[in-house]
Design a protein around this motif. Structure first.
Motif, PDB file in Angstrom:
ATOM      1  N   LYS A  21     -10.717   4.808   2.081  1.00  0.00           N
ATOM      2  CA  LYS A  21     -10.590   5.133   3.657  1.00  0.00           C
ATOM      3  C   LYS A  21      -9.044   5.793   2.835  1.00  0.00           C
ATOM      4  N   ARG A  22      -8.367   5.635   3.063  1.00  0.00           N
ATOM      5  CA  ARG A  22      -7.452   5.540   2.577  1.00  0.00           C
ATOM      6  C   ARG A  22      -6.609   6.207   1.482  1.00  0.00           C
ATOM      7  N   ASN A  56      -9.976 -10.451  11.051  1.00  0.00           N
ATOM      8  CA  ASN A  56     -10.047  -9.903   9.823  1.00  0.00           C
ATOM      9  C   ASN A  56      -9.381 -10.832   8.867  1.00  0.00           C
ATOM     10  N   HIS A 110      -0.285  -9.405   5.895  1.00  0.00           N
ATOM     11  CA  HIS A 110      -0.247  -8.192   6.339  1.00  0.00           C
ATOM     12  C   HIS A 110      -0.441  -8.257   8.018  1.00  0.00           C
ATOM     13  N   HIS A 156     -13.262  -1.118   2.775  1.00  0.00           N
ATOM     14  CA  HIS A 156     -13.539  -0.295   3.041  1.00  0.00           C
ATOM     15  C   HIS A 156     -12.492   0.908   3.721  1.00  0.00           C
ATOM     16  N   GLN A 157     -11.400   0.052   4.021  1.00  0.00           N
ATOM     17  CA  GLN A 157      -9.921   1.092   4.562  1.00  0.00           C
ATOM     18  C   GLN A 157      -8.986   1.461   2.603  1.00  0.00           C
ATOM     19  N   ARG A 158      -9.401   0.576   1.906  1.00  0.00           N
ATOM     20  CA  ARG A 158      -9.158   0.816   0.882  1.00  0.00           C
ATOM     21  C   ARG A 158      -9.207   2.458   0.542  1.00  0.00           C
ATOM     22  N   LEU A 179      -3.455  -7.927  10.291  1.00  0.00           N
ATOM     23  CA  LEU A 179      -4.294  -8.013  10.164  1.00  0.00           C
ATOM     24  C   LEU A 179      -5.010  -8.119  11.736  1.00  0.00           C
ATOM     25  N   TYR A 186     -14.885  -5.008   4.811  1.00  0.00           N
ATOM     26  CA  TYR A 186     -13.626  -3.998   5.685  1.00  0.00           C
ATOM     27  C   TYR A 186     -12.353  -3.713   4.977  1.00  0.00           C
ATOM     28  N   LEU A 187     -12.274  -5.208   3.868  1.00  0.00           N
ATOM     29  CA  LEU A 187     -10.773  -4.648   3.309  1.00  0.00           C
ATOM     30  C   LEU A 187     -11.232  -3.415   2.293  1.00  0.00           C
ATOM     31  N   GLU A 217       0.961  -1.849  -0.370  1.00  0.00           N
ATOM     32  CA  GLU A 217       0.066   0.002  -0.239  1.00  0.00           C
ATOM     33  C   GLU A 217       0.705   1.323   0.233  1.00  0.00           C
TER      34      GLU A 217
END
Length: 307
Positions: free
Chosen positions: A259-260, A241, A235, A255-257, A237, A252-253, A41
């Motif tokens: 968000k970042r 997860n 990772h 959403h995280q992607r 995690l 979840y993944l 990432e």
């Protein structure tokens, strides 16, 4: 039953496997660039050739071909299973009648599910081997030390349990729409061209293969990013997860992607993926069609099925 065990299905399966191995070998470095951008990432999105130049500079000239053998082995098995299942089911269902786009999509989807359930462990192992020894920007990634395919299987089962071999199965099952969409467009476009002329040229097959894969890849790419992260599995995690790529984990993944990195974070590495998969699919279908036609002619079998 005879259709399922026919020589014709076997010819299609072998031709599909040979076509995919040839094409993947030619365009393998592009897949290396795509995987790095998806999993690491902290690596900045750059053009494909820039990412490849960085990898060569930091890790050596052969780094873009790291993990070639396990990928090729998995691809060979995967495409053999897919083409065999697809052509067997189509032969049983269509039985000499004219095929339709809907039937192609359903047959492609079922062939994809069979393929995922049988070959996911191979893809989990080859994702790990392909990324082993890579210089990551993301310090949260836990390094691995596998001696080869068998050792990787052994270590994953010992340290993470046998179900870890099916990491990413849920997004993979969702991703069976990728080859299903690809085959639907491929067969449909092929039928349209054959209405206008008797035979497909090499260029026709190459372009139809490229267009069908480009559509399928763009539609399903965010799920491919999640699949790569889950298969890699290194990772740090939360334990809840990490389970088998459940729906909760996938959301979840995703959403995280977002968000970042924003919505475009879901498409990180798409340029490399499109370049690699479109060119690979086009070359694969070209080798597949030519090899199938030549083999059936040599064996004296006429390809009786309507496309």
């Amino acid at each position: 039953m005879a259709s399922v065990l026919s020589y014709e299905s076997l010819v299609h399966a072998v031709a599909g496997a040979v076509g995919s191995v040839t094409a993947m070998t030619v365009f393998f470095p592009l897949d290396t660039a795509r995987l790095r951008l998806q999993v690491d990432e902290k690596r900045k999105s750059k053009t494909t050739h820039m990412v490849l130049l960085e990898i060569i500079k930091e890790e050596g000239l052969l780094a873009p071909y790291r993990g070639w053998f396990p990928v090729i082995s998995s691809l060979c098995c995967s495409n053999f299973v897919y083409f065999y299942t697809f052509n067997s089911l189509k032969a049983v269902w269509v039985k000499g009648q004219r095929s339709t786009t809907g039937k192609d999509l359903i047959v492609g989807f079922v062939a994809g599910v069979v393929n995922v359930l049988l070959t996911t462990p191979l893809w989990v192992v080859n994702t790990r081997l392909k990324l082993q020894g890579a210089k990551f920007r993301n310090e949260d990634i836990v390094p691995t030390n596998y001696k080869g395919i068998i050792d990787a299987f052994h270590q994953i089962i010992r340290d993470e349990g046998i179900l870890a071999l099916w990491n990413g199965t849920f997004p993979s099952l969702l991703l069976v729409f990728n080859p299903a969409i690809q085959f639907m467009f491929y067969e449909g476009l092929k039928r349209q061209v054959l209405k206008k002329r008797m035979k497909l040229s090499s260029l026709d097959v190459f372009i139809i293969g490229a267009v069908s894969k480009a559509i399928a890849t763009t539609v399903t790419y965010p799920m491919q990013t999640v699949q790569s992260i889950l298969r890699f599995g290194r990772h740090r995690l939360n334990p809840e997860n990490r389970t088998l790529g459940s729906l909760r984990n996938v959301l979840y993944l995703l959403h995280q992607r977002v968000k970042r990195f924003g919505i475009m974070g879901l498409y990180k590495g798409l340029e490399a993926k499109l370049l690699q998969t479109v060119l690979t699919a086009a070359l694969m279908f070209l080798v597949y069609e030519k090899l199938t036609a030549a083999t059936l002619t040599v064996m004296g079998l006429k390809n009786a099925r309507q496309h």
